[in-house]
Design an enzyme around this catalytic site. Structure first.
Site, mmCIF file in Angstrom:
data_model
loop_
_atom_site.group_PDB
_atom_site.id
_atom_site.type_symbol
_atom_site.label_atom_id
_atom_site.label_comp_id
_atom_site.label_asym_id
_atom_site.label_seq_id
_atom_site.Cartn_x
_atom_site.Cartn_y
_atom_site.Cartn_z
ATOM 1 N N CYS A 117 -1.954 9.799 -0.808
ATOM 2 C CA CYS A 117 -0.669 10.459 -0.538
ATOM 3 C C CYS A 117 0.492 9.476 -0.685
ATOM 4 O O CYS A 117 1.470 9.764 -1.388
ATOM 5 C CB CYS A 117 -0.693 11.107 0.837
ATOM 6 S SG CYS A 117 -1.363 10.064 2.152
HETATM 7 N N1 NAP Z 1 -4.777 13.797 5.345
HETATM 8 C C1 NAP Z 1 -4.133 13.503 4.221
HETATM 9 O O1 NAP Z 1 -2.904 13.630 4.154
HETATM 10 C C2 NAP Z 1 -4.887 13.046 3.014
HETATM 11 C C3 NAP Z 1 -4.167 12.853 1.836
HETATM 12 C C4 NAP Z 1 -4.831 12.403 0.686
HETATM 13 C C5 NAP Z 1 -6.182 12.137 0.754
HETATM 14 N N2 NAP Z 1 -6.860 12.307 1.911
HETATM 15 C C6 NAP Z 1 -8.298 12.014 1.905
HETATM 16 O O2 NAP Z 1 -9.008 13.237 2.072
HETATM 17 C C7 NAP Z 1 -10.227 12.987 2.757
HETATM 18 C C8 NAP Z 1 -10.262 13.860 3.989
HETATM 19 O O3 NAP Z 1 -9.150 13.524 4.772
HETATM 20 P P1 NAP Z 1 -8.647 14.445 5.936
HETATM 21 O O4 NAP Z 1 -7.325 13.933 6.344
HETATM 22 O O5 NAP Z 1 -8.821 15.862 5.589
HETATM 23 O O6 NAP Z 1 -9.699 14.026 7.035
HETATM 24 P P2 NAP Z 1 -9.964 14.647 8.469
HETATM 25 O O7 NAP Z 1 -8.993 15.753 8.717
HETATM 26 O O8 NAP Z 1 -10.021 13.519 9.405
HETATM 27 O O9 NAP Z 1 -11.404 15.261 8.290
HETATM 28 C C9 NAP Z 1 -12.505 14.507 8.343
HETATM 29 C C10 NAP Z 1 -13.649 15.494 8.448
HETATM 30 O O10 NAP Z 1 -14.683 14.887 7.790
HETATM 31 C C11 NAP Z 1 -15.901 15.167 8.446
HETATM 32 N N3 NAP Z 1 -16.699 13.966 8.287
HETATM 33 C C12 NAP Z 1 -16.391 12.738 8.718
HETATM 34 N N4 NAP Z 1 -17.354 11.874 8.314
HETATM 35 C C13 NAP Z 1 -18.253 12.594 7.596
HETATM 36 C C14 NAP Z 1 -19.451 12.269 6.935
HETATM 37 N N5 NAP Z 1 -19.906 11.016 6.887
HETATM 38 N N6 NAP Z 1 -20.114 13.258 6.312
HETATM 39 C C15 NAP Z 1 -19.679 14.524 6.372
HETATM 40 N N7 NAP Z 1 -18.541 14.884 6.991
HETATM 41 C C16 NAP Z 1 -17.837 13.931 7.603
HETATM 42 C C17 NAP Z 1 -15.575 15.542 9.863
HETATM 43 O O11 NAP Z 1 -16.201 16.733 10.039
HETATM 44 P P3 NAP Z 1 -17.249 16.995 11.222
HETATM 45 O O12 NAP Z 1 -16.386 17.302 12.404
HETATM 46 O O13 NAP Z 1 -17.988 18.160 10.712
HETATM 47 O O14 NAP Z 1 -18.065 15.784 11.386
HETATM 48 C C18 NAP Z 1 -14.055 15.778 9.866
HETATM 49 O O15 NAP Z 1 -13.739 17.139 10.091
HETATM 50 C C19 NAP Z 1 -10.240 11.490 3.097
HETATM 51 O O16 NAP Z 1 -10.985 10.817 2.136
HETATM 52 C C20 NAP Z 1 -8.774 11.115 3.017
HETATM 53 O O17 NAP Z 1 -8.583 9.764 2.706
HETATM 54 C C21 NAP Z 1 -6.244 12.767 3.039
#
Ligand code: NAP
Length: 345
Positions: A144
């Site tokens: 981002c």
């Molecule tokens: N947030 C942003 O603005 C943004 C922007 C660009 C890219 N990203 C990328 O997008 C990805 C997701 O980010 P997010 O912000 O959506 O994260 P998030 O809201 O923190 O979600 C993480 C989720 O991943 C699951 N999880 C964690 N470890 C896991 C594993 N080893 N195997 C399977 N599930 C797992 C958890 O689910 P459970 O509760 O089921 O364990 C949790 O709900 C990341 O790689 C992040 O760097 C995020």
């Protein structure tokens, strides 16, 4: 209709993908996976997705195209077998953004789970790599912060009007850190407060340097200081970039302002998701949509370029850009499913 799947729908990026794909006229969400939510209705996990009648499952199945919204390392492990059997994938995690596996290990603290796939991964910033994204089977969706910073700096870097010495000051809302709990994101800690973090170097820095190096005319790595801040809002990133003007790159005095604006307007002419804003933009102008608003100007007294950009971190910074990449990979018009205005106020 192409059948698409979301690996890890339960995070913020995955949920935003589900919201946007529900509105996509050429894509049918055929499978959504999640670890702790498996077996539950998606609308039970996320009540705002009530019109989507789907159950979260454990394993991806029955799709022609996949998005991964897993955390880094877990994402490459899940994606690698899919890519090896020919499924086109957009990975929203950081796993395929850096071309160098050693650099990945240095910044992410783990060995890369699938370094053999790095040469075929395309950095999915369409405004810089559109032709390559069209041909790719594995697209690394940019981070981002890098999305906002690179779109702010790319025209100036490419035209050689600035010295390769850049300061990127960025402010993100709390959804940028995902749904996982952390003390600094508690309401009482984050509200009415602003803080700088990762002063020793943020993980998005090598990605920004990698892409700026590709843009700079002499391809020497530019010096980049990237400083992120956390601010009390839900979505959005405001980035202000500063760089000294190169000698002779722009007219002297006030004329530099109009010249730099013209350069940016020309660079982004025809780009569906980048607008050169007439006034300094606010994050609210991009809430919920895939736009990046860019405002370039010159601090004439100091001889410095100043560029402000705004994006929604979950849309142009994650799910929206991922769908933009899918549209390119599958030959749909690039804006398909992504032309909604921002939510205001
Ligand atoms: N947030 C942003 O603005 C943004 C922007 C660009 C890219 N990203 C990328 O997008 C990805 C997701 O980010 P997010 O912000 O959506 O994260 P998030 O809201 O923190 O979600 C993480 C989720 O991943 C699951 N999880 C964690 N470890 C896991 C594993 N080893 N195997 C399977 N599930 C797992 C958890 O689910 P459970 O509760 O089921 O364990 C949790 O709900 C990341 O790689 C992040 O760097 C995020």
């Amino acid at each position: 209709m192409v059948k698409v799947g979301i690996i890890n729908v339960t995070g913020y990026a995955g949920a935003e993908l589900a919201r946007l794909l529900y509105l996509h006229p050429e894509a049918q969400m055929a499978c959504v996976t999640g670890r702790s939510a498996a077996g539950k209705a998606l609308s039970q996990v996320f009540p705002h997705l009530w019109p989507v009648d789907m159950t979260v499952v454990e394993e991806l199945d029955g799709v022609d195209f996949a998005f991964s919204a897993l955390p880094h390392a877990a994402s490459a492990e899940a994606v690698a077998p899919l890519v090896r059997r020919g499924l086109p994938v957009v990975d929203i995690s950081a796993d395929f953004r850096l071309t160098d596996a050693t650099e990945y290990q240095r910044w992410y603290g783990v060995e890369h789970p699938a370094p053999d796939l790095l040469p075929q991964a395309v950095y999915g910033l369409p405004e810089l790599h559109r032709a390559a994204v069209r041909e790719a089977r594995l697209v690394a969706n940019p981070g981002c912060y890098p999305t906002g910073a690179l779109l702010a700096l790319a025209p100036a870097a490419r035209a050689g009007i600035i010295e390769p010495d850049v300061i990127i000051d960025a402010k993100s809302g709390v959804s940028g850190a995902g749904r996982s709990l952390g003390l600094v994101y508690h309401y009482a800690e984050a509200n009415e407060s602003v803080s700088a973090y990762a002063l020793g170097g943020h993980r998005h820095l090598p990605e920004i340097v990698q892409e700026l190096t590709r843009l700079w005319p002499d391809s020497a790595p530019p010096r980049v200081t990237f400083q992120p801040h956390l601010i009390p809002m839900t979505r959005g990133i405001l980035t202000t970039c500063y760089a000294p003007l190169a000698d002779g790159g722009l007219p002297a005095g006030e004329g530099a302002k109009a010249a730099v604006r013209e350069l940016y307007e020309e660079a982004y002419r025809g780009e569906p998701f980048v607008r050169v804003a007439p006034e300094p933009p606010q994050t609210k102008h991009t809430w919920g949509n895939n736009l990046c608003l860019v405002y370039p100007t010159v601090d004439v007294r100091a001889g410095r370029l100043v560029v402000v950009s705004c994006i929604d971190n979950l849309v142009k910074g994650a799910a929206g850009q991922a769908i933009q990449n899918m549209n390119l990979m599958l030959g749909f018009p690039e804006t398909t499913g992504l032309d909604q205005p921002a939510v205001y106020p």
